[in-house]
Design a protein around this motif. Structure first.
Motif, PDB file in Angstrom:
ATOM      1  N   MET A   1       0.833  -1.206   0.000  1.00 53.74           N
ATOM      2  CA  MET A   1       0.000   0.000   0.000  1.00 53.74           C
ATOM      3  C   MET A   1       0.869   1.258   0.000  1.00 53.74           C
ATOM      4  O   MET A   1       0.611   2.217  -0.715  1.00 53.74           O
ATOM      5  N   ARG A   2       1.918   1.253   0.822  1.00 53.00           N
ATOM      6  CA  ARG A   2       2.786   2.422   0.895  1.00 53.00           C
ATOM      7  C   ARG A   2       3.441   2.691  -0.450  1.00 53.00           C
ATOM      8  O   ARG A   2       3.508   3.832  -0.909  1.00 53.00           O
ATOM      9  N   PHE A   3       3.925   1.614  -1.112  1.00 47.40           N
ATOM     10  CA  PHE A   3       4.585   1.797  -2.394  1.00 47.40           C
ATOM     11  C   PHE A   3       3.594   2.278  -3.450  1.00 47.40           C
ATOM     12  O   PHE A   3       3.932   3.064  -4.327  1.00 47.40           O
ATOM     13  N   PHE A   4       2.344   1.804  -3.349  1.00 45.46           N
ATOM     14  CA  PHE A   4       1.318   2.271  -4.281  1.00 45.46           C
ATOM     15  C   PHE A   4       1.109   3.776  -4.137  1.00 45.46           C
ATOM     16  O   PHE A   4       1.036   4.508  -5.120  1.00 45.46           O
ATOM     17  N   LEU A   5       1.018   4.252  -2.890  1.00 49.53           N
ATOM     18  CA  LEU A   5       0.803   5.675  -2.661  1.00 49.53           C
ATOM     19  C   LEU A   5       1.981   6.506  -3.145  1.00 49.53           C
ATOM     20  O   LEU A   5       1.811   7.565  -3.744  1.00 49.53           O
ATOM     21  N   LEU A   6       3.200   6.010  -2.883  1.00 51.06           N
ATOM     22  CA  LEU A   6       4.382   6.733  -3.345  1.00 51.06           C
ATOM     23  C   LEU A   6       4.414   6.810  -4.865  1.00 51.06           C
ATOM     24  O   LEU A   6       4.712   7.863  -5.446  1.00 51.06           O
ATOM     25  N   ASN A   7       4.099   5.694  -5.513  1.00 51.90           N
ATOM     26  CA  ASN A   7       4.073   5.682  -6.976  1.00 51.90           C
ATOM     27  C   ASN A   7       2.979   6.591  -7.516  1.00 51.90           C
ATOM     28  O   ASN A   7       3.140   7.245  -8.547  1.00 51.90           O
ATOM     29  N   PHE A   8       1.847   6.635  -6.795  1.00 51.31           N
ATOM     30  CA  PHE A   8       0.745   7.488  -7.218  1.00 51.31           C
ATOM     31  C   PHE A   8       1.141   8.961  -7.150  1.00 51.31           C
ATOM     32  O   PHE A   8       0.837   9.750  -8.043  1.00 51.31           O
ATOM     33  N   THR A 117      -2.905   8.819   3.778  1.00 48.94           N
ATOM     34  CA  THR A 117      -3.568   9.281   2.567  1.00 48.94           C
ATOM     35  C   THR A 117      -2.659  10.253   1.820  1.00 48.94           C
ATOM     36  O   THR A 117      -1.665  10.739   2.361  1.00 48.94           O
ATOM     37  N   VAL A 118      -3.020  10.530   0.587  1.00 51.70           N
ATOM     38  CA  VAL A 118      -2.282  11.495  -0.226  1.00 51.70           C
ATOM     39  C   VAL A 118      -2.943  12.856  -0.087  1.00 51.70           C
ATOM     40  O   VAL A 118      -4.144  13.001  -0.322  1.00 51.70           O
ATOM     41  N   GLY A 119      -2.162  13.853   0.327  1.00 51.67           N
ATOM     42  CA  GLY A 119      -2.682  15.211   0.455  1.00 51.67           C
ATOM     43  C   GLY A 119      -2.151  16.099  -0.654  1.00 51.67           C
ATOM     44  O   GLY A 119      -1.066  15.866  -1.192  1.00 51.67           O
ATOM     45  N   ARG A 120      -2.921  17.103  -0.996  1.00 51.08           N
ATOM     46  CA  ARG A 120      -2.509  18.028  -2.057  1.00 51.08           C
ATOM     47  C   ARG A 120      -2.773  19.454  -1.605  1.00 51.08           C
ATOM     48  O   ARG A 120      -3.905  19.800  -1.263  1.00 51.08           O
ATOM     49  N   ASP A 121      -1.731  20.264  -1.559  1.00 55.38           N
ATOM     50  CA  ASP A 121      -1.856  21.665  -1.168  1.00 55.38           C
ATOM     51  C   ASP A 121      -1.617  22.552  -2.388  1.00 55.38           C
ATOM     52  O   ASP A 121      -0.590  22.430  -3.068  1.00 55.38           O
ATOM     53  N   LEU A 122      -2.560  23.432  -2.653  1.00 54.93           N
ATOM     54  CA  LEU A 122      -2.470  24.328  -3.803  1.00 54.93           C
ATOM     55  C   LEU A 122      -1.891  25.667  -3.362  1.00 54.93           C
ATOM     56  O   LEU A 122      -2.455  26.349  -2.514  1.00 54.93           O
ATOM     57  N   ASP A 134      -0.916  11.034   7.713  1.00 54.20           N
ATOM     58  CA  ASP A 134      -1.653  10.111   8.567  1.00 54.20           C
ATOM     59  C   ASP A 134      -2.961  10.771   8.986  1.00 54.20           C
ATOM     60  O   ASP A 134      -2.964  11.895   9.503  1.00 54.20           O
ATOM     61  N   VAL A 135      -4.060  10.075   8.752  1.00 50.33           N
ATOM     62  CA  VAL A 135      -5.382  10.596   9.085  1.00 50.33           C
ATOM     63  C   VAL A 135      -6.004   9.729  10.172  1.00 50.33           C
ATOM     64  O   VAL A 135      -6.043   8.501  10.055  1.00 50.33           O
ATOM     65  N   GLU A 136      -6.465  10.358  11.225  1.00 57.68           N
ATOM     66  CA  GLU A 136      -7.135   9.638  12.305  1.00 57.68           C
ATOM     67  C   GLU A 136      -8.583   9.373  11.896  1.00 57.68           C
ATOM     68  O   GLU A 136      -9.350  10.296  11.639  1.00 57.68           O
ATOM     69  N   LEU A 137      -8.955   8.094  11.841  1.00 61.18           N
ATOM     70  CA  LEU A 137     -10.299   7.735  11.399  1.00 61.18           C
ATOM     71  C   LEU A 137     -11.214   7.283  12.539  1.00 61.18           C
ATOM     72  O   LEU A 137     -12.434   7.441  12.454  1.00 61.18           O
ATOM     73  N   TRP A 138     -10.644   6.704  13.580  1.00 65.99           N
ATOM     74  CA  TRP A 138     -11.501   6.140  14.646  1.00 65.99           C
ATOM     75  C   TRP A 138     -10.731   6.185  15.954  1.00 65.99           C
ATOM     76  O   TRP A 138      -9.613   5.694  16.038  1.00 65.99           O
TER      77      TRP A 138
END
Length: 205
Positions: A1-8, A117-122, A134-138
């Motif tokens: 999963m981590r490698f997928f996000l980095l590649n994304f 998650t992947v964040g994007r700042d404009l 890192d996003v806190e979900l629960w």
């Protein structure tokens, strides 16, 4: 999963700006975090136990962590118990506290589920920054007091109960997250029919 996000992230960075605007639609969700959509049975979860307790008030830390992992595994999740390595999703059980007079304990326990998650700042129309966050979900927490001889087992039982509650709530939270996206996509279907079509036909795995 981590490698997928980095590649994304690299894919988005290297993609020509005009291609990004033509091929990627954006839907702003106001409900449950859309990160819930990726938390399906079969996902890998790293289980971490954090022991901040003194005076022998939590003596079965490893057993408690393993019991939580077993509950998740029974529900189809892949478990990572290694001390090193990384998983995009982490379930952290932590306890802090100490012994008090008359062989009693006072502890604060916390059950926390986070995912990356992947964040994007404009910063301007031409410049954006992509980041992994890192996003806190629960999160659930509470305080326990009582005899030291029973405290470790009470902590273990509480974390098992919270794990079962978490497992039961995940499907509903995933559905709620998808519904929030669908609702917004529906409001903008004339402006972005492609996004509306995609999310209307999206099925949770």
């Amino acid at each position: 999963m981590r490698f997928f996000l980095l590649n994304f992230v690299l894919f988005l960075m290297l993609m020509p700006s005009n291609s990004r605007s033509e091929s990627i639609s954006t839907v702003i969700s106001w409900g449950e975090d859309p990160a819930w959509i990726d938390i399906a049975s079969g996902s890998e979860i790293k289980v971490v136990a954090s022991d901040g307790v003194s005076d022998g008030c939590w003596t079965n830390v490893a057993q408690t962590r393993d019991s939580v992992a077993i509950e998740l595994q029974r529900s189809g999740y892949k478990i990572n118990l290694s001390d090193d390595g990384y998983s995009a999703s982490r379930l952290i059980i932590s306890v802090s506290g100490y012994g008090i007079k008359n062989q009693s304990c006072a502890v604060l326990y916390e059950f926390l589920f986070v995912t990356m998650t992947v964040g994007r700042d404009l910063f301007s129309q031409k410049h954006t920054v992509m980041s992994l966050r890192d996003v806190e979900l629960w999160r659930k927490s509470g305080i326990m007091t009582g005899p030291k001889k029973d405290m470790s087992y009470r902590i273990k039982d509480e974390f098992i109960s919270l794990t079962q509650r978490f497992i039961l709530e995940v499907p509903q939270l995933r559905k709620s997250a998808l519904k929030s996206i669908n609702d917004v996509a529906g409001l903008n279907k004339l402006k972005d029919p492609e996004a509306y079509k995609f999310w209307s036909n999206y099925e949770l795995k």
